[in-house]
Design an enzyme around this catalytic site. Structure first.
Site, PDB file in Angstrom:
ATOM      1  NE  ARG A 174       5.043 -10.647 -15.021  1.00 30.09           N
ATOM      2  CZ  ARG A 174       5.243 -10.362 -13.746  1.00 30.09           C
ATOM      3  NH1 ARG A 174       5.643 -11.303 -12.914  1.00 30.09           N
ATOM      4  NH2 ARG A 174       5.036  -9.147 -13.277  1.00 30.09           N
ATOM      5  CG  HIS A 186       0.207   5.296 -14.211  1.00 31.23           C
ATOM      6  ND1 HIS A 186       1.011   4.231 -14.536  1.00 31.23           N
ATOM      7  CD2 HIS A 186      -0.931   4.752 -13.680  1.00 31.23           C
ATOM      8  CE1 HIS A 186       0.395   3.089 -14.209  1.00 31.23           C
ATOM      9  NE2 HIS A 186      -0.778   3.389 -13.680  1.00 31.23           N
ATOM     10  CG  ASP A 241       6.453  -3.587 -14.311  1.00 35.66           C
ATOM     11  OD1 ASP A 241       5.411  -3.001 -13.967  1.00 35.66           O
ATOM     12  OD2 ASP A 241       6.682  -4.776 -14.003  1.00 35.66           O
ATOM     13  N   GLY A 242       6.595  -0.640 -12.935  1.00 30.42           N
ATOM     14  CA  GLY A 242       6.882  -0.198 -11.566  1.00 30.42           C
ATOM     15  C   GLY A 242       6.284   1.142 -11.179  1.00 30.42           C
ATOM     16  CG  ASN A 245      -2.004  -2.532 -19.142  1.00 27.15           C
ATOM     17  OD1 ASN A 245      -1.042  -2.024 -19.710  1.00 27.15           O
ATOM     18  ND2 ASN A 245      -1.836  -3.363 -18.128  1.00 27.15           N
ATOM     19  CD1 TRP A 274       9.440   5.636  -8.213  1.00 24.92           C
ATOM     20  CD2 TRP A 274       7.631   6.974  -8.098  1.00 24.92           C
ATOM     21  NE1 TRP A 274       9.886   6.934  -8.096  1.00 24.92           N
ATOM     22  CE2 TRP A 274       8.799   7.777  -8.028  1.00 24.92           C
ATOM     23  CE3 TRP A 274       6.390   7.592  -8.051  1.00 24.92           C
ATOM     24  CZ2 TRP A 274       8.749   9.160  -7.926  1.00 24.92           C
ATOM     25  CZ3 TRP A 274       6.344   8.973  -7.933  1.00 24.92           C
ATOM     26  CH2 TRP A 274       7.505   9.744  -7.867  1.00 24.92           C
TER      27      TRP A 274
HETATM   28  C1  FPP Z   1       3.390  -0.563 -15.712  1.00 24.99           C
HETATM   29  O1  FPP Z   1       3.559  -0.206 -14.358  1.00 24.99           O
HETATM   30  C2  FPP Z   1       3.131   0.626 -16.492  1.00 24.99           C
HETATM   31  C3  FPP Z   1       2.005   0.831 -17.242  1.00 24.99           C
HETATM   32  C4  FPP Z   1       0.932  -0.168 -17.358  1.00 24.99           C
HETATM   33  C5  FPP Z   1       1.773   2.099 -17.972  1.00 24.99           C
HETATM   34  C6  FPP Z   1       2.977   2.768 -18.556  1.00 24.99           C
HETATM   35  C7  FPP Z   1       2.644   4.206 -18.729  1.00 24.99           C
HETATM   36  C8  FPP Z   1       3.513   5.231 -18.585  1.00 24.99           C
HETATM   37  C9  FPP Z   1       4.943   5.016 -18.375  1.00 24.99           C
HETATM   38  C10 FPP Z   1       3.079   6.681 -18.639  1.00 24.99           C
HETATM   39  C11 FPP Z   1       2.266   7.125 -19.800  1.00 24.99           C
HETATM   40  C12 FPP Z   1       2.840   6.760 -21.121  1.00 24.99           C
HETATM   41  C13 FPP Z   1       3.192   7.653 -22.096  1.00 24.99           C
HETATM   42  C14 FPP Z   1       3.697   7.147 -23.394  1.00 24.99           C
HETATM   43  C15 FPP Z   1       3.098   9.089 -21.924  1.00 24.99           C
HETATM   44  P1  FPP Z   1       2.504  -0.706 -13.276  1.00 24.99           P
HETATM   45  O2  FPP Z   1       1.451   0.309 -13.130  1.00 24.99           O
HETATM   46  O3  FPP Z   1       1.995  -2.072 -13.642  1.00 24.99           O
HETATM   47  O4  FPP Z   1       3.413  -0.776 -12.009  1.00 24.99           O
HETATM   48  P2  FPP Z   1       3.293  -1.809 -10.795  1.00 24.99           P
HETATM   49  O5  FPP Z   1       3.649  -3.154 -11.348  1.00 24.99           O
HETATM   50  O6  FPP Z   1       4.313  -1.291  -9.835  1.00 24.99           O
HETATM   51  O7  FPP Z   1       1.892  -1.733 -10.275  1.00 24.99           O
END
Ligand code: FPP
Length: 263
Positions: A201, A44, A27-28, A75, A32
């Site tokens: 969570r 991402h 997460d995050g 998502n 970031w």
């Molecule tokens: C949550 O952070 C992260 C996700 C919904 C996507 C996770 C994806 C990756 C780590 C990269 C691609 C994956 C692979 C396997 C190559 P958020 O976007 O909800 O962060 P926020 O809470 O700060 O908005």
């Protein structure tokens, strides 16, 4: 970091067992990027680099199973552009990491509603699943269009069908039988669940498999997650007293019997 260096890092931590199964809520990424006044996809993309780091580190540390929450059922409701970006990163990851996965004995699998992913991603995923199916080094599960409640519901529906067709008696339904219908079947239960970015969570991730998981939450945002953070999480895991519903005294006596057996 080489395999020998990773094993050395693990040895430097307090003594204790390695978690067999580590699961991570990454997460995050969005925050970031926002902190840097950049679009979310930038976060991402950096997050994908952290995925590469953690997979290599877990493999080199001899972790048996690593499960990463890459995309939840929920998502899909994100802006279309962000969904497309995540699918693109996934496609790139599967292509660019293919050699590393195969050369390091990693078995890769997707868990979740894989048939909802775009065809080009499904094809790449299925092909790497096939190619890596006999690897025995570490199972890397990518949770994609995944939801734990959805998985549990599907598993229940399968058992209900067996009951309605007279092939199973309701009294024969056990946690093991239900678990064997889920997408994580064959994997050990989660020992260590890590969530980055400080959120407290579970977000519909591995609700069944985490029944006795030790939960470690770090404030580090996922794109900043380094090898050292992974080892810190293992160290915190080793500091925990795992009792599985028993008393501390019972656990101590089981451990002393196990110690005597090993001696
Ligand atoms: C949550 O952070 C992260 C996700 C919904 C996507 C996770 C994806 C990756 C780590 C990269 C691609 C994956 C692979 C396997 C190559 P958020 O976007 O909800 O962060 P926020 O809470 O700060 O908005």
């Amino acid at each position: 970091m080489t395999g020998a260096e990773a094993v050395d890092q693990v040895r430097r931590l307090r003594p204790g067992p390695l978690p067999r199964h580590v699961a991570i809520i990454m997460d995050g990424n969005g925050r970031w990027a926002e902190q840097r006044k950049r679009p979310r996809f930038f976060g991402h993309a950096e997050g994908a680099k952290a995925v590469r780091r953690v997979v290599t580190t877990a493999r080199e540390s001899n972790i048996e199973a690593l499960t990463l929450y890459a995309f939840s059922v929920q998502n899909w409701a994100r802006p279309q552009q962000e969904v497309a970006c995540l699918m693109g990163l996934l496609f790139d990851y599967l292509g660019e990491e293919r050699r590393t996965i195969l050369d390091n004995g990693i078995r890769l699998q997707g868990i979740g509603e894989i048939d909802r992913l775009p065809g080009f991603v499904q094809k790449k995923l299925r092909s790497l699943e096939r190619e890596s199916a006999n690897n025995e080094g570490m199972t890397l599960s990518l949770a994609l269009s995944y939801g734990a409640r959805e998985d549990i519901t599907t598993a229940c529906r399968r058992l209900a069908t067996e009951v309605s067709e007279g092939r199973l008696r309701p009294e024969d339904i056990t946690p093991e039988r239900l678990g064997a219908q889920m997408m994580t079947k064959g994997l050990p239960p989660v020992d260590l669940l890590v969530r980055t970015s400080g959120e407290l969570r579970l977000s519909n991730f591995l609700l069944w498999e985490c029944a006795y998981a030790e939960i470690v939450v770090t404030d580090v945002l996922w794109p900043d997650f380094q090898e050292s953070h992974f080892f810190e999480c293992i160290d915190v895991f080793r500091s925990r007293s795992r009792r599985f519903g028993l008393t501390g005294q019972q656990v101590a006596s089981i451990e002393s019997v196990a110690g005597a057996d090993r001696a």
